[in-house]
Design an enzyme around this catalytic site. Structure first.
Site, PDB file in Angstrom:
ATOM      1  NE  ARG A   1      12.230   1.904  -4.086  1.00 31.29           N
ATOM      2  CZ  ARG A   1      11.969   2.221  -2.809  1.00 31.29           C
ATOM      3  NH1 ARG A   1      12.545   3.274  -2.258  1.00 31.29           N
ATOM      4  NH2 ARG A   1      11.162   1.471  -2.086  1.00 31.29           N
TER       5      ARG A   1
ATOM      6  CG  HIS B   1      17.444   3.456   0.598  1.00 30.93           C
ATOM      7  ND1 HIS B   1      17.090   2.718  -0.499  1.00 30.93           N
ATOM      8  CD2 HIS B   1      16.271   3.825   1.174  1.00 30.93           C
ATOM      9  CE1 HIS B   1      15.767   2.639  -0.585  1.00 30.93           C
ATOM     10  NE2 HIS B   1      15.251   3.310   0.432  1.00 30.93           N
TER      11      HIS B   1
HETATM   12  P1  NDP Z   1       2.202   7.308  -2.660  1.00 28.66           P
HETATM   13  O1  NDP Z   1       1.737   6.132  -3.430  1.00 28.66           O
HETATM   14  O2  NDP Z   1       1.389   7.737  -1.488  1.00 28.66           O
HETATM   15  O3  NDP Z   1       2.333   8.570  -3.621  1.00 28.66           O
HETATM   16  C1  NDP Z   1       2.770   8.479  -4.928  1.00 28.66           C
HETATM   17  C2  NDP Z   1       2.537   9.808  -5.628  1.00 28.66           C
HETATM   18  O4  NDP Z   1       3.155   9.754  -6.914  1.00 28.66           O
HETATM   19  C3  NDP Z   1       1.048  10.099  -5.866  1.00 28.66           C
HETATM   20  O5  NDP Z   1       0.787  11.468  -5.706  1.00 28.66           O
HETATM   21  C4  NDP Z   1       0.854   9.709  -7.336  1.00 28.66           C
HETATM   22  O6  NDP Z   1      -0.177  10.431  -8.013  1.00 28.66           O
HETATM   23  C5  NDP Z   1       2.192  10.135  -7.912  1.00 28.66           C
HETATM   24  N1  NDP Z   1       2.454   9.407  -9.170  1.00 28.66           N
HETATM   25  C6  NDP Z   1       2.581   8.079  -9.383  1.00 28.66           C
HETATM   26  N2  NDP Z   1       2.776   7.815 -10.688  1.00 28.66           N
HETATM   27  C7  NDP Z   1       2.765   9.008 -11.302  1.00 28.66           C
HETATM   28  C8  NDP Z   1       2.890   9.397 -12.660  1.00 28.66           C
HETATM   29  N3  NDP Z   1       3.076   8.499 -13.644  1.00 28.66           N
HETATM   30  N4  NDP Z   1       2.807  10.706 -12.960  1.00 28.66           N
HETATM   31  C9  NDP Z   1       2.609  11.627 -11.985  1.00 28.66           C
HETATM   32  N5  NDP Z   1       2.478  11.318 -10.669  1.00 28.66           N
HETATM   33  C10 NDP Z   1       2.552  10.030 -10.350  1.00 28.66           C
HETATM   34  O7  NDP Z   1       3.688   6.992  -2.220  1.00 28.66           O
HETATM   35  P2  NDP Z   1       4.475   7.511  -0.907  1.00 28.66           P
HETATM   36  O8  NDP Z   1       4.356   8.979  -0.865  1.00 28.66           O
HETATM   37  O9  NDP Z   1       4.098   6.734   0.281  1.00 28.66           O
HETATM   38  O10 NDP Z   1       5.979   7.059  -1.274  1.00 28.66           O
HETATM   39  C11 NDP Z   1       6.624   7.546  -2.441  1.00 28.66           C
HETATM   40  C12 NDP Z   1       7.912   6.767  -2.688  1.00 28.66           C
HETATM   41  O11 NDP Z   1       8.930   7.163  -1.762  1.00 28.66           O
HETATM   42  C13 NDP Z   1       7.837   5.265  -2.493  1.00 28.66           C
HETATM   43  O12 NDP Z   1       7.247   4.614  -3.595  1.00 28.66           O
HETATM   44  C14 NDP Z   1       9.299   4.880  -2.311  1.00 28.66           C
HETATM   45  O13 NDP Z   1       9.867   4.569  -3.555  1.00 28.66           O
HETATM   46  C15 NDP Z   1       9.933   6.157  -1.773  1.00 28.66           C
HETATM   47  N6  NDP Z   1      10.441   5.981  -0.399  1.00 28.66           N
HETATM   48  C16 NDP Z   1      11.780   6.175  -0.164  1.00 28.66           C
HETATM   49  C17 NDP Z   1      12.278   6.060   1.109  1.00 28.66           C
HETATM   50  C18 NDP Z   1      13.701   6.360   1.403  1.00 28.66           C
HETATM   51  O14 NDP Z   1      14.165   6.115   2.520  1.00 28.66           O
HETATM   52  N7  NDP Z   1      14.460   6.908   0.491  1.00 28.66           N
HETATM   53  C19 NDP Z   1      11.415   5.691   2.237  1.00 28.66           C
HETATM   54  C20 NDP Z   1      10.023   5.546   1.873  1.00 28.66           C
HETATM   55  C21 NDP Z   1       9.571   5.669   0.606  1.00 28.66           C
HETATM   56  P3  NDP Z   1      -1.710  10.309  -7.551  1.00 28.66           P
HETATM   57  O15 NDP Z   1      -1.782  11.051  -6.227  1.00 28.66           O
HETATM   58  O16 NDP Z   1      -2.470  10.985  -8.610  1.00 28.66           O
HETATM   59  O17 NDP Z   1      -1.975   8.839  -7.405  1.00 28.66           O
HETATM   60  C1  OXD Z   2      10.484   2.298   1.423  1.00 30.49           C
HETATM   61  C2  OXD Z   2      11.924   2.540   1.530  1.00 30.49           C
HETATM   62  O1  OXD Z   2       9.992   2.162   0.294  1.00 30.49           O
HETATM   63  O2  OXD Z   2      12.454   2.412   2.666  1.00 30.49           O
HETATM   64  O3  OXD Z   2       9.801   2.243   2.464  1.00 30.49           O
HETATM   65  O4  OXD Z   2      12.585   2.871   0.556  1.00 30.49           O
END
Ligand code: NDP
Ligand code: OXD
Length: 309
Positions: free
Chosen positions: A224, A272
């Site tokens: 993000r 994006h």
């Molecule tokens: P997940 O919820 O599966 O993974 C999130 C990861 O971040 C986990 O490993 C979590 O740790 C870690 N995390 C969260 N908070 C913290 C913190 N404070 N400190 C350290 N680690 C932290 O999310 P996804 O992998 O499915 O997606 C990630 C992001 O990708 C989405 O939230 C979205 O914003 C972005 N995205 C962007 C897209 C694009 O087109 N650009 C498309 C899709 C998604 P833990 O494993 O310990 O819980």
């Molecule tokens: C998502 C994205 O969060 O597209 O899936 O950014």
């Protein structure tokens, strides 16, 4: 069964989602939400309105049309049923392609070759060694793990940072928690951000943390825009602390035409598109979860609204 679809801003995309749901659930009534509609059993949403949440009080679950739920949670609406996000649903492969290409683009010096082409300059460069370009993946969730594994399969040494404690997975060293962030950053020459946006992760790519990366590090942000402090990133690039960045997400989208990222010679901008929610894969996943809920079985991907992801 009644499924209501509600996106803000409203768009013709909703009709395509409805068609996909209707194909997989021919007996369900699938409609675009209108104010005053009768209560539905399930909702498929993106940025719902307050009126929608106030009126749709009998939902068994709300499905977010993406992986990230920050836009939803920012609305501060009461959530009285499980909020379920997309898990991969075809985004993992896209995300991996994007990050791997950005890492390779930097590692192989393609930015420099592009500059050389503009000057019609034929100059070969000695190959670099991947061992000198350790990649750090911020966030080791559904998408971060896929990206980390694929980077590793491409020969990069990969380490990752998450919140919870885990051991090394598939040769990927794991750091966890705030206290380990400094060590994680110090070991990183290519940084890929795949964190959810939460109060803890907002502005994480700020001057201080960018300064803790190895000098000349490269930044890839596909999570993000609000993870990055834009002015700090530009200053770090101009000072040589950061070699450059590939950015897919921005604080304001579309990225305003006047934003310096557009014209910075060391910044690559995409609109994006790192991983787009795919109609058929996403609807298949949601329908499978609806079937499990109807059968009284647990489902994954339920958002912890307190934690913010
Ligand atoms: P997940 O919820 O599966 O993974 C999130 C990861 O971040 C986990 O490993 C979590 O740790 C870690 N995390 C969260 N908070 C913290 C913190 N404070 N400190 C350290 N680690 C932290 O999310 P996804 O992998 O499915 O997606 C990630 C992001 O990708 C989405 O939230 C979205 O914003 C972005 N995205 C962007 C897209 C694009 O087109 N650009 C498309 C899709 C998604 P833990 O494993 O310990 O819980
Ligand atoms: C998502 C994205 O969060 O597209 O899936 O950014």
């Amino acid at each position: 069964m009644k499924i209501t679809c509600h996106f803000q801003p409203d768009s013709s995309e909703v009709d395509r989602w409805i068609r996909h749901f209707s194909q997989l659930l021919p007996d369900a009534e699938v409609t675009r939400w209108q104010p005053g509609d009768a209560p539905a059993d399930y909702a498929f949403i993106w940025n719902p309105s307050r009126q929608f949440i106030t009126e749709q009080t009998r939902l068994k679950a709300m499905f977010n049309a993406g992986a990230g739920v920050d836009a939803f949670l920012k609305l501060g609406l009461p959530v009285s049923c499980p909020l379920i996000r997309l898990e991969d649903a075809g985004m993992g492969e896209q995300m991996s392609d994007y990050v791997v290409q950005a890492a390779l683009h930097h590692f192989r010096g393609f930015d420099r070759f592009q500059e050389q082409q503009q000057a019609a300059l034929w100059r070969q460069r000695a190959p670099s060694d991947k061992a000198d370009f350790p990649v750090g993946v911020l966030g080791f969730g559904v998408l971060g793990q896929r990206v980390a594994r694929d980077l590793s399969a491409h020969g990069f040494a990969v380490h990752a940072w998450a919140r919870s404690d885990r051991d090394t997975i598939d040769g990927i060293r794991l750091f966890h928690g705030e206290h380990a962030l400094g060590e994680f950053l110090a070991a990183t020459r290519i940084l890929a951000c795949l964190l959810p946006l939460t109060p803890e992760t907002e502005n994480i790519l700020n001057r201080e943390n960018l300064g803790r990366l190895r000098r000349g590090a490269y930044v890839i942000n596909v999570a993000r825009g609000a993870h990055v402090v834009d002015d700090d990133l530009i200053a770090a690039i101009d000072e040589g602390q950061i070699a450059g960045a590939t950015l897919d997400v921005f604080r304001e989208e579309p990225l305003p035409r006047s934003h310096p990222f557009w014209r910075h010679p060391r910044v690559r901008v995409t609109p994006h598109i790192a991983a787009i929610s795919l109609y058929s894969d996403s609807v298949r996943q949601v329908v499978e979860k609806i079937r499990r809920i109807e059968a009284g079985l647990p489902v994954t991907g339920v958002v912890d609204t307190g934690r913010g992801y």
